[in-house]
Write a protein that holds these residues in place. Structure first.
Motif, mmCIF file in Angstrom:
data_model
loop_
_atom_site.group_PDB
_atom_site.id
_atom_site.type_symbol
_atom_site.label_atom_id
_atom_site.label_comp_id
_atom_site.label_asym_id
_atom_site.label_seq_id
_atom_site.Cartn_x
_atom_site.Cartn_y
_atom_site.Cartn_z
ATOM 1 N N LEU A 154 0.842 -1.198 0.000
ATOM 2 C CA LEU A 154 0.000 0.000 0.000
ATOM 3 C C LEU A 154 0.873 1.242 0.000
ATOM 4 C CD1 LEU A 154 -3.242 0.586 1.924
ATOM 5 C CD2 LEU A 154 -1.402 2.240 2.231
ATOM 6 N N THR A 155 0.607 2.099 -0.969
ATOM 7 C CA THR A 155 1.325 3.369 -1.061
ATOM 8 C C THR A 155 0.366 4.476 -0.642
ATOM 9 O OG1 THR A 155 2.735 2.569 -2.834
ATOM 10 C CG2 THR A 155 2.505 4.956 -2.633
ATOM 11 N N ARG A 156 0.762 5.192 0.387
ATOM 12 C CA ARG A 156 -0.129 6.205 0.961
ATOM 13 C C ARG A 156 0.464 7.586 0.721
ATOM 14 N NH1 ARG A 156 -2.169 6.482 7.169
ATOM 15 N NH2 ARG A 156 -4.332 7.009 6.704
ATOM 16 N N PHE A 157 -0.381 8.504 0.342
ATOM 17 C CA PHE A 157 0.108 9.853 0.074
ATOM 18 C C PHE A 157 -0.737 10.885 0.806
ATOM 19 C CE2 PHE A 157 -3.224 10.583 -3.168
ATOM 20 C CZ PHE A 157 -3.546 9.260 -3.510
ATOM 21 N N SER A 158 -0.087 12.005 1.138
ATOM 22 C CA SER A 158 -0.797 13.141 1.733
ATOM 23 C C SER A 158 -0.003 14.386 1.411
ATOM 24 C CB SER A 158 -0.921 12.968 3.250
ATOM 25 O OG SER A 158 0.346 13.027 3.864
ATOM 26 N N ASN A 159 -0.678 15.519 1.427
ATOM 27 C CA ASN A 159 0.010 16.782 1.101
ATOM 28 C C ASN A 159 0.792 16.682 -0.205
ATOM 29 O OD1 ASN A 159 -0.786 18.170 3.577
ATOM 30 N ND2 ASN A 159 0.565 16.703 4.595
ATOM 31 N N ASN A 160 0.263 15.889 -1.138
ATOM 32 C CA ASN A 160 0.840 15.732 -2.482
ATOM 33 C C ASN A 160 2.204 15.051 -2.511
ATOM 34 O OD1 ASN A 160 -1.434 17.000 -3.459
ATOM 35 N ND2 ASN A 160 -0.476 19.023 -3.605
ATOM 36 N N TYR A 161 2.485 14.225 -1.514
ATOM 37 C CA TYR A 161 3.698 13.398 -1.589
ATOM 38 C C TYR A 161 3.444 12.054 -0.901
ATOM 39 C CZ TYR A 161 5.023 14.223 3.313
ATOM 40 O OH TYR A 161 5.062 14.244 4.691
ATOM 41 N N ILE A 162 4.308 11.084 -1.190
ATOM 42 C CA ILE A 162 4.163 9.763 -0.575
ATOM 43 C C ILE A 162 4.791 9.807 0.819
ATOM 44 C CG2 ILE A 162 4.868 7.339 -0.693
ATOM 45 C CD1 ILE A 162 4.828 7.619 -3.765
ATOM 46 N N HIS A 163 3.970 9.528 1.843
ATOM 47 C CA HIS A 163 4.496 9.622 3.207
ATOM 48 C C HIS A 163 4.552 8.260 3.906
ATOM 49 C CE1 HIS A 163 0.214 9.560 3.933
ATOM 50 N NE2 HIS A 163 0.347 9.617 5.232
ATOM 51 N N GLN A 164 3.836 7.303 3.399
ATOM 52 C CA GLN A 164 3.894 5.949 3.963
ATOM 53 C C GLN A 164 3.836 4.966 2.806
ATOM 54 O OE1 GLN A 164 0.613 5.800 6.740
ATOM 55 N NE2 GLN A 164 1.497 7.402 8.025
ATOM 56 N N ASN A 165 4.619 3.892 2.898
ATOM 57 C CA ASN A 165 4.708 2.968 1.772
ATOM 58 C C ASN A 165 5.092 1.608 2.339
ATOM 59 O OD1 ASN A 165 4.654 2.200 -0.877
ATOM 60 N ND2 ASN A 165 6.163 3.709 -1.568
ATOM 61 N N VAL A 166 4.176 0.660 2.314
ATOM 62 C CA VAL A 166 4.373 -0.565 3.101
ATOM 63 C C VAL A 166 4.067 -1.823 2.281
ATOM 64 C CG1 VAL A 166 3.776 0.663 5.225
ATOM 65 C CG2 VAL A 166 1.998 -0.564 3.984
ATOM 66 N N ALA A 167 4.613 -2.941 2.748
ATOM 67 C CA ALA A 167 4.321 -4.244 2.146
ATOM 68 C C ALA A 167 4.288 -5.294 3.242
ATOM 69 C CB ALA A 167 5.383 -4.606 1.117
ATOM 70 N N GLU A 168 3.425 -6.279 3.085
ATOM 71 C CA GLU A 168 3.290 -7.326 4.108
ATOM 72 C C GLU A 168 3.060 -8.677 3.448
ATOM 73 O OE1 GLU A 168 0.004 -6.760 6.782
ATOM 74 O OE2 GLU A 168 0.440 -8.586 7.906
ATOM 75 N N THR A 169 3.741 -9.689 3.951
ATOM 76 C CA THR A 169 3.516 -11.067 3.524
ATOM 77 C C THR A 169 3.182 -11.894 4.760
ATOM 78 O OG1 THR A 169 5.167 -10.803 1.784
ATOM 79 C CG2 THR A 169 4.554 -13.050 2.351
ATOM 80 N N ASN A 170 2.092 -12.623 4.697
ATOM 81 C CA ASN A 170 1.712 -13.436 5.857
ATOM 82 C C ASN A 170 0.968 -14.682 5.390
ATOM 83 O OD1 ASN A 170 1.414 -14.254 8.488
ATOM 84 N ND2 ASN A 170 -0.090 -12.692 9.044
ATOM 85 N N MET A 171 1.054 -15.713 6.169
ATOM 86 C CA MET A 171 0.309 -16.948 5.917
ATOM 87 C C MET A 171 -0.045 -17.524 7.281
ATOM 88 S SD MET A 171 1.479 -20.351 3.805
ATOM 89 C CE MET A 171 1.673 -19.605 2.224
ATOM 90 N N SER A 172 -1.278 -17.985 7.439
ATOM 91 C CA SER A 172 -1.659 -18.513 8.745
ATOM 92 C C SER A 172 -2.678 -19.635 8.587
ATOM 93 C CB SER A 172 -2.256 -17.398 9.610
ATOM 94 O OG SER A 172 -3.428 -16.894 9.008
ATOM 95 N N ILE A 173 -2.803 -20.440 9.636
ATOM 96 C CA ILE A 173 -3.838 -21.473 9.645
ATOM 97 C C ILE A 173 -4.622 -21.394 10.950
ATOM 98 C CG2 ILE A 173 -2.665 -23.111 8.111
ATOM 99 C CD1 ILE A 173 -1.901 -24.678 10.687
ATOM 100 N N SER A 174 -5.916 -21.706 10.853
ATOM 101 C CA SER A 174 -6.781 -21.800 12.030
ATOM 102 C C SER A 174 -7.371 -23.202 12.047
ATOM 103 C CB SER A 174 -7.915 -20.779 11.955
ATOM 104 O OG SER A 174 -7.392 -19.489 11.964
ATOM 105 N N ILE A 175 -7.273 -23.828 13.192
ATOM 106 C CA ILE A 175 -7.754 -25.209 13.332
ATOM 107 C C ILE A 175 -9.039 -25.222 14.150
ATOM 108 C CG2 ILE A 175 -7.148 -27.546 14.113
ATOM 109 C CD1 ILE A 175 -5.097 -26.388 12.156
ATOM 110 N N ARG A 176 -10.042 -25.957 13.675
ATOM 111 C CA ARG A 176 -11.215 -26.237 14.510
ATOM 112 C C ARG A 176 -11.242 -27.746 14.746
ATOM 113 N NH1 ARG A 176 -17.597 -24.826 13.448
ATOM 114 N NH2 ARG A 176 -16.892 -24.620 11.291
ATOM 115 N N ALA A 177 -11.075 -28.136 16.000
ATOM 116 C CA ALA A 177 -11.123 -29.553 16.345
ATOM 117 C C ALA A 177 -12.465 -29.847 16.996
ATOM 118 C CB ALA A 177 -9.990 -29.897 17.306
ATOM 119 N N VAL A 178 -13.102 -30.928 16.568
ATOM 120 C CA VAL A 178 -14.425 -31.288 17.086
ATOM 121 C C VAL A 178 -14.331 -32.642 17.782
ATOM 122 C CG1 VAL A 178 -16.831 -31.780 16.501
ATOM 123 C CG2 VAL A 178 -15.551 -30.051 15.199
ATOM 124 N N ILE A 179 -14.768 -32.656 19.043
ATOM 125 C CA ILE A 179 -14.861 -33.919 19.774
ATOM 126 C C ILE A 179 -16.295 -34.021 20.289
ATOM 127 C CG2 ILE A 179 -14.025 -35.236 21.750
ATOM 128 C CD1 ILE A 179 -11.362 -33.681 21.416
#
Lengths: 480, 445
Positions: B34-59
């Motif tokens: 995500l490239t974020r701009f304000s006052n006509n310039y880029i002030h924040q510029n970020v990248a994220e990589t993530n992977m996750s798992i959620s487990i539901r166990a039933v007994i």
């Protein structure tokens, strides 16, 4: 860990960063909720990763990943520099950081009972007692008791030489009752709505809330609200309880004094601020009895830490002094704009987000009155408690809050309960109408674990100290 | 890069480790920038990589949940065991029947390689194009351009196994003069489909037109709402009452109203992830295929959406609207669509003797979920219409208004619709002309 953080900083420097920091964060979260006699939620989660923030060619770049491995750290550090160089394609001025000392330290929340070591059975028993008490009140439709515990272990390292390890532990709980009759829905919560109260503390905080002892009242009040009369419409003197005032401070003071907001950096999302730079030290924000400070050092408060996410020590400073607006929340990037040094408000939501200016503990300081005395001085007014909904414009001027409950005040005495109260106003007018604040005996800190800001969105855990306070000529019962 | 293989491997590894009666794995992988701009310039510029798992166990009738983003085999095994341990200690839930059986999912990826491979330099160049329109007019732009993709996979021990990827690009901008502002936004699978110059020109025009607003007395007015404002309103209404849990708990405005006319005849609202104009996964977070659910048809209440838990409770079939479990909200629609009408923005303005034109709402919040009383502010372009023409910009107004009541007073619905990101995923909404909308306050700008 130091070899990994050094690797990130070295790679960033090699590729052209003039400033770099890395945060490696390991989070653990447990959430339990009992609703209507059944376990609605019992979850345990962990979340681990790192983020590298750099300045290259005078501009900012940030990249992050869940894979804390050498090859990935190298890739992410290089990417952060590439991103910074892309930012520099549209640059205004080179980023200038306020100076800070190099710090090597660690900080840990004081915890008496480790909440992650308390058995699930004990936690379920505590919540079940409270939930069952609510459920047994005739007329209650939904009974719920919940707790959240959270631990964040984080390492901050910067190219300037700082290396800080912190371990923050949070614990909180709530009990809620909902009563429904036809199209009438009423709620009461203890100790607060929207997740209850949360602190940087261990399980002792949850036990100390004594949910079960307050659950019966919560259920009875929710049911009583169904047959209560509607809150009247008009201009009234109102007294707000501490928990509602906490949110009032949050929305109408905490957010508008964030200097990044004031400088337009949040304009595209949450908005800007009416507290523009020309108002600093000149603007009468509230009446002379209104004093608001920021204090990230309050023991146990939810917005308390050792160092912010730029390595700046936690601080206490004034925002409103005798009603006069005197201070902003700042970070290293914005503080130089007003000729000051960072006051340590740069905070990030986990490893995948950049630090933004966030509230810590923003507090309405106690006055010299009491709830009893304030009520005794009101001929015709309302006492409003516990937030139900909130809304404020994008410069933080026009607000409207609804509370869960209200009571009439007639001739100096608390009277009948009223339902569906709401009130509205314009921020400076409202705070200038404040004519009494209860003293320190009734002052306490309220944790708010759900403050949203930024793109991508970040959720921050903050707090507000407040005691009940009184406001004159407030518009109540809006939209009827 | 997109690697569905890792998602599938993590899901099958988790199921393989589980000794529970039933096991469900929800896995997701995200790479966003995500490239974020304000006052006509880029002030924040970020990248994220993530992977996750959620487990539901039933007994039996007990369920336990645990999640992690550490995806080595030991961590996956530890997380599975944690979910099983929680399930063992949890009181049984008599209303829980089973995890869902596999259904006929028509899997489809919505992926643009252009979006997936968009570089920081390309994002900066795109922002530059927007600023190229704005800056020569001495206006100030803020905003964000994001690109990336999300892969979601769901597998369970009964045979559910679904994985899809969606790439998404989003542009939002607020352009400001000293006394006015305007908002533009677009969302697309392919970043190349976002017409940056067109958005910039429209926003620039509205900003200039909105300068020096006057104060308008609060009261009941006819309003003409842009799709952003409609999406905001409808999302809150859906949150309050279109899901089965809210109905079962008696807190939905739909209760006791099925088959009744509660809105104007020209209002029909449904959820449909397959609508060609929306962006969404074809299965829910339990791996159940999403069905089209009609909530309101010609103003008449028709249906609600279910996940497997709420459906089993009523002996019904899930409509494929589960959110990631567990959650206190129950099933919710994430691809809302409102039926088009035959009108247009121009016609709405032309037919208005006196009305308020609202481009967008800000900080909306429900005060009463059953009466659907919503309050919020107008923002980034509010205008007074008089005698069929936009007369003057007005200062932002606060409204306190029942959404259902507002949708029972809809005079005109536009033929054109736009896809807007909101509280509940993506909403495909028209412009609406509504009478007697309740403005209860005004601010200073």
């Amino acid at each position: 860990m130091k070899d990994l953080t050094s690797l990130a900083l070295d790679v960033a420097k090699t590729y052209g960063a003039t400033y770099a920091d890395i945060r490696v964060i390991d989070e653990e979260h447990e959430s339990i909720a009992i609703k209507n006699g059944r376990a609605e939620e019992i979850t345990a989660s962990t979340n681990y990763g790192f983020g590298v923030r750099v300045i290259a060619d005078g501009s900012w770049g940030f990249a992050s990943s869940f894979l804390v491995e050498k090859a990935e750290i190298e890739r992410v550090a290089r990417l952060a520099v590439e991103i910074a160089k892309a930012s520099a394609m549209i640059r205004k001025e080179s980023a200038v950081l306020s100076p800070i000392p190099v710090i090597q330290d660690n900080y840990k929340t004081h915890v008496e009972i480790d909440p992650f070591k308390v058995s699930l059975e004990d936690k379920l028993a505590l919540l079940s007692r409270a939930e069952e008490t609510v459920r047994k009140i005739p007329g209650v439709s939904i009974s719920r008791a919940s707790m959240d515990i959270f631990r964040e272990k984080k390492v901050f390292a910067s190219l300037e030489g700082s290396y800080i390890e912190q371990e923050i532990t949070e614990s909180g709980a709530a009990v809620d009752a909902t009563a429904i009759k036809g199209s009438d829905i009423q709620e009461r919560s203890y100790p607060n709505s929207h997740g209850g109260d949360v602190a940087t503390a261990g399980y002792e905080f949850i036990k100390g809330l004594r949910l079960d002892e307050n659950a019966g009242r919560v259920g009875e009040e929710a049911v009583a609200l169904l047959s209560a009369k509607q809150c009247p419409s008009g201009e009234f003197t109102i007294i707000l309880d501490g928990s509602q005032l906490a949110l009032q401070v949050h929305e109408s003071c905490g957010h508008p004094v964030e200097l990044d907001r004031v400088l337009g950096m949040e304009a595209s999302y949450a908005g800007t601020s009416f507290l523009t730079l020309d108002k600093l030290n000149k603007f009468q924000y509230g009446s002379p009895i209104v004093n608001i400070n920021a204090d990230a050092t309050i023991p146990g408060a939810l917005g308390t830490f050792g160092y912010d996410d730029e390595g700046v020590p936690a601080q206490r400073f004034d925002i409103i002094r005798d009603g006069l607006f005197v201070g902003y929340l700042t970070n290293r990037e914005t503080a130089p704009v007003i000729g000051r040094q960072s006051n340590g408000c740069a905070r990030a939501d986990g490893w995948g987000r950049i630090p933004l200016i966030r509230m810590t503990n923003i507090n309405l300081l106690p006055g010299d009155s009491s709830l009893e005395e304030m009520i005794s001085e009101v001929k015709d007014g309302l006492y409003l408690a516990t937030n139900r909904s909130w809304s404020i414009d994008d410069k933080r001027l026009n607000f409207q809050f609804a509370t869960q409950v209200g009571w009439e005040i007639k001739n100096g005495k608390l009277g009948a309960m009223v339902k569906n109260p709401n009130y509205t106003g314009i921020t400076p007018g409202f705070w200038n109408s404040c004519d009494a604040i209860a003293g320190k005996d009734e002052w306490r800190v309220w944790g708010l674990p759900n403050c949203g800001k930024g793109e991508p969105t970040q959720i921050m855990h903050v707090a507000h100290g407040a005691a009940p306070a009184r406001f004159r000529n407030v518009k109540v019962g809006v939209g009827r | 890069m997109i690697d569905k293989g890792k998602i599938e491997e993590a899901m099958q590894t988790a199921i393989g480790y589980s000794t529970a009666d039933q096991t469900e794995v929800l896995a997701s992988s995200r790479s966003t920038a995500l490239t974020r701009f304000s006052n006509n310039y880029i002030h924040q510029n970020v990248a994220e990589t993530n992977m996750s798992i959620s487990i539901r166990a039933v007994i039996g009738k007990r369920q336990g949940y645990a999640s992690t983003n550490r995806l080595d085999k030991d961590s996956i095994k530890e997380t599975v065991n944690k979910a099983i341990k929680i399930a063992e200690h949890r009181p049984p839930d008599p209303d829980f029947v089973s995890l869902p059986e596999p259904g006929p999912i028509i899997l489809r990826d919505m992926v643009s390689d252009t979006t997936v491979n968009y570089t920081p330099g390309q994002r900066a160049a795109a922002v530059q194009r927007l600023l190229g329109v704005i800056m020569p007019r001495n206006l100030t732009a803020a905003g964000a351009l994001s690109t990336g993709y999300t892969t979601v996979g769901v597998a369970n021990s009964l045979g559910v196994n679904a994985v899809e990827t969606i790439s998404e690009a989003s542009l939002k901008t607020v352009v400001m003069s000293p006394t006015s502002s305007a908002f533009g936004s677009a969302v697309a699978v392919n970043v190349a489909d976002i017409d940056i110059e067109k958005i910039a020109l429209e926003v620039e025009k509205t900003t200039v037109r909105g300068q020096n607003p006057v104060e308008l007395e609060p009261g009941r007015y006819t309003v003409v709402l842009y799709p952003n404002a409609v999406a905001d309103m409808v999302s809150f209404m859906a949150f309050a009452g279109f899901g089965a849990l809210s109905l079962q708990e008696g807190r939905s405005f739909m209760k006791d109203k099925f088959g009744q006319q509660i809105m104007s005849q020209n209002i029909s609202i449904w959820d449909n992830a397959y609508d060609p104009s929306t962006i969404g996964f074809t299965f829910d977070f339990e791996g159940v295929p999403k069905e089209k659910v009609v909530f309101i048809e010609n103003g008449v209440t028709k249906g609600i959406c279910y996940d497997s838990y709420t459906a089993n409770k009523e002996g019904k079939k899930s409509t494929g609207h589960a959110l990631p479990a567990p959650n206190p909200y129950g099933p919710l629609p994430l691809n809302l669509v409102m039926a088009p009408g035959g009108s247009s923005l121009a016609q709405m303005i032309k037919t208005s003797e006196r009305a308020v034109l609202v481009s967008r709402f800000h900080y909306t919040n429900l005060e009463d979920p059953i009466r659907t009383v919503l309050t919020g502010m107008t923002r980034d372009g509010t205008f007074l219409i008089e005698d069929g023409e936009i007369k003057t910009p007005v200062k932002n107004l606060r409204f306190t208004q029942s959404i259902v009541e507002a949708l029972s007073k809809v005079e005109l619905v536009s033929m054109d619709r736009e896809l807007k990101e909101g509280m509940l995923g993506a909403s495909y909404m028209p412009w609406l002309k509504i009478s007697e909308f309740n403005f209860t306050g005004v601010t200073q700008f």
